[in-house]
Scaffold this motif. Structure first.
Motif, PDB file in Angstrom:
ATOM      1  N   ARG A 135      22.127  10.472  -0.325  1.00  0.00           N
ATOM      2  CA  ARG A 135      22.401  11.630  -1.178  1.00  0.00           C
ATOM      3  C   ARG A 135      23.711  12.327  -0.825  1.00  0.00           C
ATOM      4  O   ARG A 135      24.013  13.390  -1.395  1.00  0.00           O
ATOM      5  CB  ARG A 135      21.235  12.614  -1.070  1.00  0.00           C
ATOM      6  CG  ARG A 135      19.936  12.057  -1.657  1.00  0.00           C
ATOM      7  CD  ARG A 135      18.724  12.803  -1.202  1.00  0.00           C
ATOM      8  NE  ARG A 135      18.525  12.673   0.241  1.00  0.00           N
ATOM      9  CZ  ARG A 135      17.394  12.970   0.879  1.00  0.00           C
ATOM     10  NH1 ARG A 135      16.360  13.417   0.194  1.00  0.00           N
ATOM     11  NH2 ARG A 135      17.292  12.821   2.194  1.00  0.00           N
ATOM     12  N   LEU A 136      24.508  11.764   0.088  1.00  0.00           N
ATOM     13  CA  LEU A 136      25.817  12.356   0.358  1.00  0.00           C
ATOM     14  C   LEU A 136      26.597  12.483  -0.946  1.00  0.00           C
ATOM     15  O   LEU A 136      26.659  11.538  -1.733  1.00  0.00           O
ATOM     16  CB  LEU A 136      26.589  11.492   1.359  1.00  0.00           C
ATOM     17  CG  LEU A 136      26.089  11.527   2.807  1.00  0.00           C
ATOM     18  CD1 LEU A 136      26.837  10.506   3.659  1.00  0.00           C
ATOM     19  CD2 LEU A 136      26.241  12.923   3.404  1.00  0.00           C
ATOM     20  N   PRO A 137      27.225  13.627  -1.190  1.00  0.00           N
ATOM     21  CA  PRO A 137      27.715  13.916  -2.547  1.00  0.00           C
ATOM     22  C   PRO A 137      28.910  13.099  -3.016  1.00  0.00           C
ATOM     23  O   PRO A 137      29.066  12.872  -4.211  1.00  0.00           O
ATOM     24  CB  PRO A 137      28.055  15.402  -2.489  1.00  0.00           C
ATOM     25  CG  PRO A 137      28.303  15.680  -1.040  1.00  0.00           C
ATOM     26  CD  PRO A 137      27.373  14.779  -0.290  1.00  0.00           C
ATOM     27  N   ASP A 138      29.801  12.691  -2.069  1.00  0.00           N
ATOM     28  CA  ASP A 138      31.016  12.036  -2.534  1.00  0.00           C
ATOM     29  C   ASP A 138      31.633  11.209  -1.421  1.00  0.00           C
ATOM     30  O   ASP A 138      31.122  11.147  -0.294  1.00  0.00           O
ATOM     31  CB  ASP A 138      32.024  13.068  -3.059  1.00  0.00           C
ATOM     32  CG  ASP A 138      32.304  14.192  -2.060  1.00  0.00           C
ATOM     33  OD1 ASP A 138      32.240  13.937  -0.838  1.00  0.00           O
ATOM     34  OD2 ASP A 138      32.570  15.325  -2.496  1.00  0.00           O
ATOM     35  N   GLU A 139      32.768  10.571  -1.742  1.00  0.00           N
ATOM     36  CA  GLU A 139      33.445   9.701  -0.787  1.00  0.00           C
ATOM     37  C   GLU A 139      33.917  10.466   0.451  1.00  0.00           C
ATOM     38  O   GLU A 139      33.893   9.941   1.565  1.00  0.00           O
ATOM     39  CB  GLU A 139      34.633   9.016  -1.477  1.00  0.00           C
ATOM     40  CG  GLU A 139      35.357   8.003  -0.621  1.00  0.00           C
ATOM     41  CD  GLU A 139      36.568   7.412  -1.328  1.00  0.00           C
ATOM     42  OE1 GLU A 139      37.453   6.898  -0.618  1.00  0.00           O
ATOM     43  OE2 GLU A 139      36.628   7.470  -2.570  1.00  0.00           O
ATOM     44  N   ASP A 140      34.343  11.708   0.278  1.00  0.00           N
ATOM     45  CA  ASP A 140      34.778  12.494   1.428  1.00  0.00           C
ATOM     46  C   ASP A 140      33.634  12.734   2.407  1.00  0.00           C
ATOM     47  O   ASP A 140      33.833  12.696   3.628  1.00  0.00           O
ATOM     48  CB  ASP A 140      35.343  13.839   0.959  1.00  0.00           C
ATOM     49  CG  ASP A 140      36.749  13.719   0.402  1.00  0.00           C
ATOM     50  OD1 ASP A 140      37.420  12.706   0.702  1.00  0.00           O
ATOM     51  OD2 ASP A 140      37.166  14.615  -0.347  1.00  0.00           O
ATOM     52  N   ALA A 141      32.440  12.975   1.893  1.00  0.00           N
ATOM     53  CA  ALA A 141      31.289  13.193   2.775  1.00  0.00           C
ATOM     54  C   ALA A 141      30.950  11.927   3.544  1.00  0.00           C
ATOM     55  O   ALA A 141      30.590  11.983   4.736  1.00  0.00           O
ATOM     56  CB  ALA A 141      30.087  13.658   1.957  1.00  0.00           C
TER      57      ALA A 141
END
Length: 381
Positions: A135-141
């Protein structure tokens, strides 16, 4: 809010394959499927080998070089740094064998990594496993989670280009650059990128390997290993051959009396993708996968997951308690195939696993609708 339009069938897509029409094949990402023109090209090569084995095998190394050059041109990479191999696991072993490791060195992997690839790392050094919450929101996370797990002993980072279970970009350009700046050797598993990304070979990676037999329409057992110039002299074939003295890549490709017809036919798959219009195929496949995932995410207990746009695979979390172990995930996958005649990937996770659906030119929207309609009663039973 306006509902997204339901994707349409790809013109002529089903006719390109010999798949059982009674099965909903929503799992192209696991094994791929070979289009009829590519299979015909391979059969012609087999007939040639049968007619004059001496001529075929005496000239096969040069023909492999020609096939590799055609593939490199399609993928936008250097043929001198590319070798034909059998699969991603072989690529991982070749890459890891070429990296000097000392006592105390560690290899960083993630819990999204393919099992036999991470097992190859564990054979060579202690591993640190990064738990990537799906569930990490995006590539940066994702990038921040990987960087936070580095230790002073991390020598190698073995990362998915696109993760198999969750179908998300992991080894993006920024993460690879930051790892390189820290002096960490990067090994990228690009099993799913040829045919799905316009630039499938990860720029900035020390080693990259990827399958052509998934999204590149090649015969089974067709894959690639790309190696940065600084490492090529250390890459050695897993089994010695008469081409060892030639060095990488020919030493890796030559396997004596083997079936090379899949590799020689592999450029035909990429050529077919271009004739179909690769951008159009990618957009169609991505829209189908999104359609399927959206339908599943509406079911009670199912959870939509963040995703990387444009990929032909999407995953959702299953209801709590479903597919928590590898054994339970396998049992659910096989039950869906046996009872509903639907093929999907089910992946395990404590607390509740996930389901991945894929889109390909032979798929139709109603196949995903059939899956979504049947699942609630199926899981309840």
């Amino acid at each position: 809010m306006t509902e997204p339009a339901t994707p349409t069938a790809f013109p002529g897509g089903e006719a390109l394959f010999r798949l059982d029409p009674g099965v909903a094949h929503l799992n192209h990402g696991s094994y791929g499927a070979v289009p009829v023109p590519v299979r015909d090209a391979q059969e012609a090569l087999r007939a040639e080998a049968d007619a004059d084995p001496d001529a075929f095998f005496n000239g096969v190394s040069d023909r492999l070089e020609g096939a590799r050059s055609r593939i490199a041109a399609r993928l936008g990479t250097d043929p001198a740094g590319l070798a034909l191999i059998s699969n991603a696991t072989e690529g991982a072993n070749l890459a890891l064998d070429a990296i000097p490791l000392a006592d105390g060195d560690e290899i960083l992997v993630t819990d999204h990594g393919y099992g036999t690839v991470t097992a190859a790392a564990a054979r060579r050094a202690p591993v640190t496993t990064v738990a990537l919450d799906p569930r990490l929101p995006d590539e940066d996370a994702v990038r921040e989670a990987v960087l936070a797990a580095l230790t002073p002993r991390t020598k190698v980072a073995l990362l998915d280009h696109v993760s198999s279970p969750t179908a998300r970009l992991v080894a993006g350009p920024r993460l690879l650059a930051e790892l390189a700046a820290r002096g960490i050797t990067t090994v990228v598993d690009g099993a799913h990128t040829p045919g799905t990304l316009a630039a499938p070979v990860a720029a900035g990676a020390d080693f990259w390997f990827g399958n052509l037999h998934k999204w590149g329409y090649a015969p089974p057992g067709s894959a690639l290993l790309a190696v940065a110039p600084a490492h090529r002299a250390r890459v050695r074939a897993l089994v010695p051959s008469w081409e060892d003295h030639r060095g990488f890549p020919r030493s890796v490709e030559y396997r004596a009396t083997a079936d090379y017809t899949g590799w020689l036919a592999a450029p035909e798959g990429l050529d077919l993708l271009e004739r179909l219009d690769a951008d159009k195929v990618r957009a169609h496949n991505s829209a189908l996968a999104a359609h399927g995932a959206d339908l599943l995410a509406r079911l009670p207990g199912f959870t939509a997951l963040p995703h990387t746009p444009g990929l032909p695979m999407r995953s959702v979390l299953l209801p709590p308690g479903v597919a928590e172990t590898r054994e339970a995930a396998t049992a659910l996958r096989e039950a869906l195939a046996a009872k509903l005649r639907i093929r999907v990937l089910v992946w395990p996770r404590p607390g509740g696993g996930g389901m991945r659906v894929c889109g390909q030119v032979y798929n139709r929207p109603e196949e995903y609708e059939r899956l979504a309609a049947a699942l609630p009663a199926f899981l309840a039973g």
